[in-house]
Write a protein that holds these residues in place. Structure first.
Motif, PDB file in Angstrom:
ATOM      1  N   VAL A  73      -2.563  10.196 -11.613  1.00 35.41           N
ATOM      2  CA  VAL A  73      -1.496   9.201 -11.654  1.00 35.41           C
ATOM      3  C   VAL A  73      -2.058   7.814 -11.353  1.00 35.41           C
ATOM      4  N   SER A  74      -2.905   7.723 -10.342  1.00 34.32           N
ATOM      5  CA  SER A  74      -3.481   6.414  -9.999  1.00 34.32           C
ATOM      6  C   SER A  74      -4.327   5.877 -11.143  1.00 34.32           C
ATOM      7  N   ARG A  75      -5.027   6.759 -11.828  1.00 38.38           N
ATOM      8  CA  ARG A  75      -5.843   6.315 -12.960  1.00 38.38           C
ATOM      9  C   ARG A  75      -4.954   5.795 -14.090  1.00 38.38           C
ATOM     10  N   GLU A  76      -3.861   6.505 -14.363  1.00 40.42           N
ATOM     11  CA  GLU A  76      -2.937   6.062 -15.417  1.00 40.42           C
ATOM     12  C   GLU A  76      -2.338   4.698 -15.105  1.00 40.42           C
ATOM     13  N   LEU A  77      -2.076   4.434 -13.821  1.00 35.22           N
ATOM     14  CA  LEU A  77      -1.451   3.181 -13.416  1.00 35.22           C
ATOM     15  C   LEU A  77      -2.473   2.101 -13.065  1.00 35.22           C
ATOM     16  N   ALA A  78      -3.755   2.438 -13.157  1.00 36.75           N
ATOM     17  CA  ALA A  78      -4.839   1.493 -12.852  1.00 36.75           C
ATOM     18  C   ALA A  78      -4.727   0.962 -11.421  1.00 36.75           C
ATOM     19  N   VAL A  79      -4.468   1.875 -10.492  1.00 29.15           N
ATOM     20  CA  VAL A  79      -4.332   1.530  -9.080  1.00 29.15           C
ATOM     21  C   VAL A  79      -5.481   2.180  -8.306  1.00 29.15           C
ATOM     22  N   PRO A  80      -6.179   1.426  -7.443  1.00 30.68           N
ATOM     23  CA  PRO A  80      -7.237   2.045  -6.628  1.00 30.68           C
ATOM     24  C   PRO A  80      -6.665   3.163  -5.763  1.00 30.68           C
ATOM     25  N   ALA A  81      -7.381   4.288  -5.690  1.00 36.62           N
ATOM     26  CA  ALA A  81      -6.880   5.460  -4.953  1.00 36.62           C
ATOM     27  C   ALA A  81      -7.868   5.859  -3.864  1.00 36.62           C
ATOM     28  N   TYR A  82      -7.316   6.178  -2.716  1.00 32.29           N
ATOM     29  CA  TYR A  82      -8.108   6.583  -1.567  1.00 32.29           C
ATOM     30  C   TYR A  82      -7.534   7.885  -1.002  1.00 32.29           C
ATOM     31  N   VAL A  83      -8.423   8.748  -0.548  1.00 27.55           N
ATOM     32  CA  VAL A  83      -8.011   9.982   0.116  1.00 27.55           C
ATOM     33  C   VAL A  83      -8.014   9.728   1.616  1.00 27.55           C
ATOM     34  N   TYR A  84      -6.900  10.056   2.277  1.00 26.40           N
ATOM     35  CA  TYR A  84      -6.872  10.000   3.733  1.00 26.40           C
ATOM     36  C   TYR A  84      -7.155  11.403   4.250  1.00 26.40           C
ATOM     37  N   ALA A  96       9.047  -3.016  -6.734  1.00 26.55           N
ATOM     38  CA  ALA A  96       9.111  -4.453  -7.003  1.00 26.55           C
ATOM     39  C   ALA A  96       7.818  -5.157  -6.613  1.00 26.55           C
ATOM     40  N   SER A  97       7.106  -4.601  -5.649  1.00 28.70           N
ATOM     41  CA  SER A  97       5.856  -5.204  -5.181  1.00 28.70           C
ATOM     42  C   SER A  97       4.665  -4.653  -5.960  1.00 28.70           C
ATOM     43  N   PRO A  98       3.664  -5.476  -6.219  1.00 32.41           N
ATOM     44  CA  PRO A  98       2.444  -4.942  -6.829  1.00 32.41           C
ATOM     45  C   PRO A  98       1.764  -3.967  -5.878  1.00 32.41           C
ATOM     46  N   VAL A  99       1.216  -2.891  -6.429  1.00 32.37           N
ATOM     47  CA  VAL A  99       0.588  -1.856  -5.607  1.00 32.37           C
ATOM     48  C   VAL A  99      -0.882  -2.199  -5.408  1.00 32.37           C
ATOM     49  N   ALA A 100      -1.257  -2.447  -4.155  1.00 32.90           N
ATOM     50  CA  ALA A 100      -2.641  -2.799  -3.842  1.00 32.90           C
ATOM     51  C   ALA A 100      -3.534  -1.569  -3.783  1.00 32.90           C
ATOM     52  N   ALA A 101      -2.974  -0.445  -3.335  1.00 29.98           N
ATOM     53  CA  ALA A 101      -3.768   0.783  -3.215  1.00 29.98           C
ATOM     54  C   ALA A 101      -2.821   1.960  -3.061  1.00 29.98           C
ATOM     55  N   PHE A 102      -3.321   3.133  -3.436  1.00 32.00           N
ATOM     56  CA  PHE A 102      -2.589   4.390  -3.330  1.00 32.00           C
ATOM     57  C   PHE A 102      -3.405   5.300  -2.424  1.00 32.00           C
ATOM     58  N   VAL A 103      -2.848   5.679  -1.277  1.00 29.87           N
ATOM     59  CA  VAL A 103      -3.555   6.497  -0.291  1.00 29.87           C
ATOM     60  C   VAL A 103      -2.870   7.852  -0.221  1.00 29.87           C
ATOM     61  N   ILE A 104      -3.629   8.902  -0.494  1.00 30.08           N
ATOM     62  CA  ILE A 104      -3.057  10.242  -0.588  1.00 30.08           C
ATOM     63  C   ILE A 104      -3.661  11.171   0.455  1.00 30.08           C
ATOM     64  N   ASP A 105      -2.879  12.131   0.882  1.00 28.62           N
ATOM     65  CA  ASP A 105      -3.376  13.204   1.732  1.00 28.62           C
ATOM     66  C   ASP A 105      -4.408  14.019   0.954  1.00 28.62           C
ATOM     67  N   PHE A 106      -5.295  14.691   1.694  1.00 29.13           N
ATOM     68  CA  PHE A 106      -6.376  15.386   0.997  1.00 29.13           C
ATOM     69  C   PHE A 106      -5.908  16.608   0.208  1.00 29.13           C
ATOM     70  N   VAL A 141       0.868  -1.177   0.000  1.00 30.99           N
ATOM     71  CA  VAL A 141       0.000   0.000   0.000  1.00 30.99           C
ATOM     72  C   VAL A 141       0.899   1.219   0.000  1.00 30.99           C
ATOM     73  N   VAL A 142       0.739   2.081  -0.991  1.00 28.74           N
ATOM     74  CA  VAL A 142       1.571   3.277  -1.119  1.00 28.74           C
ATOM     75  C   VAL A 142       0.870   4.455  -0.444  1.00 28.74           C
ATOM     76  N   LEU A 143       1.554   5.071   0.484  1.00 31.91           N
ATOM     77  CA  LEU A 143       1.043   6.260   1.171  1.00 31.91           C
ATOM     78  C   LEU A 143       1.773   7.491   0.652  1.00 31.91           C
ATOM     79  N   LEU A 144       1.030   8.566   0.445  1.00 32.62           N
ATOM     80  CA  LEU A 144       1.648   9.845   0.109  1.00 32.62           C
ATOM     81  C   LEU A 144       1.117  10.905   1.063  1.00 32.62           C
TER      82      LEU A 144
END
Length: 419
Positions: free
Chosen positions: A124-135, A106-116, A6-9
């Motif tokens: 970016v998440s749409r381009e990479l086809a990764v589910p995105a969540y706002v924290y 190297a790991s598959p990205v299960a989700a991208f969680v971003i600050d509001f 899970v990628v956090l930003l």
């Protein structure tokens, strides 16, 4: 194959970085599937803030959890007119670096969680086809206002302080315009433009994670789920996961403030503490000191001074400059003034603390609620005026303090040369 990550930003502010990291740690330690955390770090704007972030990272790296920190390259700071404007623009400039960092994992990205403040990165998440969540690090009430703001922009053609009546935020009592957050008070300011933008883009996320409890803000969460905050737009899925509070391991030696509190009677001390960004000038500190002295009550006052030249955060207080002559001597038997950072959670946990004069930042609010300490909010900046209103009129856990927000310091540089 490596476990999904899970990628956090986060952004670097204490009220943003630490709650998101704590939520991520809960995910990987309590979830039903094996996951790791990857935290993308935008370089903080000053050396002082960078040092605080580095110290926190070192503690997390020593925790033994599967957390990796990836430092993004620096970019040329954008022109800006306030902190909120700066953060939003800076994040936007980092989009290529975020895309490259996520693509190289190297790991598959299960989700991208971003600050509001990072909704520009939903592309970016749409381009990479990764589910995105706002924290969302603030309250559900603030989230409701964010979601409602694009339609309010169309409904209210004048400045909010010029409108007749109250502002309609579904799930909350009618909100006086004077209780709206600082960034939306001027529709001609970039802050307002960014807040409308972020509020509109929240609906594009796969979900919004909020640091609140369902029991605390039931009517607001119901209003969001019912679509009353987003007319004509799909209501976002909201996940209330709070309260998210990070507790430090106990140490053999308690902090000096805690040791002092343990000598005081139960519920006899009022805590005055104004967060990582709150400070007072000498005239304001003098007035607070006079009030404390006249009250006759016990107090623990965490007092910070204005930022030093070239810095963003408050400085350690020079008590000789900030306090009236003789104040410390006259109040030494019932009060303590602490001139630097203090362990707020440990202080609120002590039986001697019977009240909390707070800036009303959301992390401070949930810590105070956790320990059952009633509040008197003194909002200074950001969304704290809305928090103060909801604590009194909606949650009933605070007493109102009359504040002239035009006279309250809300320090925000327009450029780093003005820090």
């Amino acid at each position: 194959m490596a476990a999904p990550t899970v990628v956090l930003l986060p952004v670097w502010g204490a009220g943003h970085l630490m709650p998101m990291l704590e939520a991520g740690k809960r995910l990987i330690t309590r979830g039903s599937r094996a996951l790791s955390l990857t935290v993308l770090l935008i370089p903080p704007p000053t050396e002082e803030v960078a040092a605080d972030v580095d110290a926190h990272i070192r503690r997390e790296e020593a925790s033994g959890l599967d957390i990796r920190f990836v430092r993004l390259p620096a970019v040329e700071p954008p022109d800006f007119r306030s902190i909120e404007d700066f953060v939003s623009r800076l994040v936007q400039l980092h989009a290529p670096h975020v895309r490259a960092a996520m693509s190289s994992l190297a790991s598959p990205v299960a989700a991208f969680v971003i600050d509001f403040f990072c909704t520009t990165l939903l592309d970016v998440s749409r381009e990479l086809a990764v589910p995105a969540y706002v924290y969302f690090t603030a309250s559900a009430g603030m989230l409701a206002l964010f979601l409602r703001l694009p339609s309010l922009h169309e409904e209210v053609p004048v400045q909010f302080e010029e409108m007749e009546g109250a502002v309609d935020v579904p799930g909350l009592p009618p909100v006086p315009p004077s209780s709206l957050p600082n960034p939306v008070m001027d529709k001609n300011h970039p802050n307002y433009t960014w807040f409308v933008y972020h509020g509109r883009r929240f609906a594009e996320a796969d979900g919004i994670i909020v640091n609140t409890a369902a029991e605390l803000e039931q009517s607001v969460l119901a209003a969001i789920a019912d679509g009353r905050c987003t007319p004509g737009v799909r209501a976002p899925t909201v996940y209330p996961i709070g309260p998210v509070i990070s507790f430090s391991p106990r140490t053999e030696q308690s902090h000096e403030c805690v040791r002092w509190l343990d000598t005081q009677p139960p519920a006899s001390v009022v805590l005055l503490c104004f967060g990582s960004g709150g400070f007072f000038t000498a005239p304001q500190a003098h007035e607070i000191a006079h009030g404390l002295e006249r009250s006759g009550h016990g107090f623990l006052w965490v007092l910070r001074g204005p930022p030093a030249p070239g810095e963003l955060l408050p400085s350690d207080a020079n008590l000789a400059e900030l306090l009236p002559d003789g104040f410390l001597e006259r109040t030494k038997d019932r009060g303590l003034v602490w001139p630097t950072k203090a362990p707020q959670k440990e202080i609120l946990a002590r039986a001697a603390v019977g009240g909390f004069v707070t800036h009303g930042g959301w992390n401070s609010v949930i810590e105070s609620l956790w320990f059952g300490v009633p509040m008197a909010p003194w909002p200074l900046y950001a969304e704290q005026h809305l928090n103060a209103f909801t604590l009194v009129a909606y949650k009933g856990v605070a007493v109102a303090m009359k504040v002239d927000r035009k006279r309250t310091i809300s320090w925000r540089p327009r450029s780093w040369s003005e820090r």
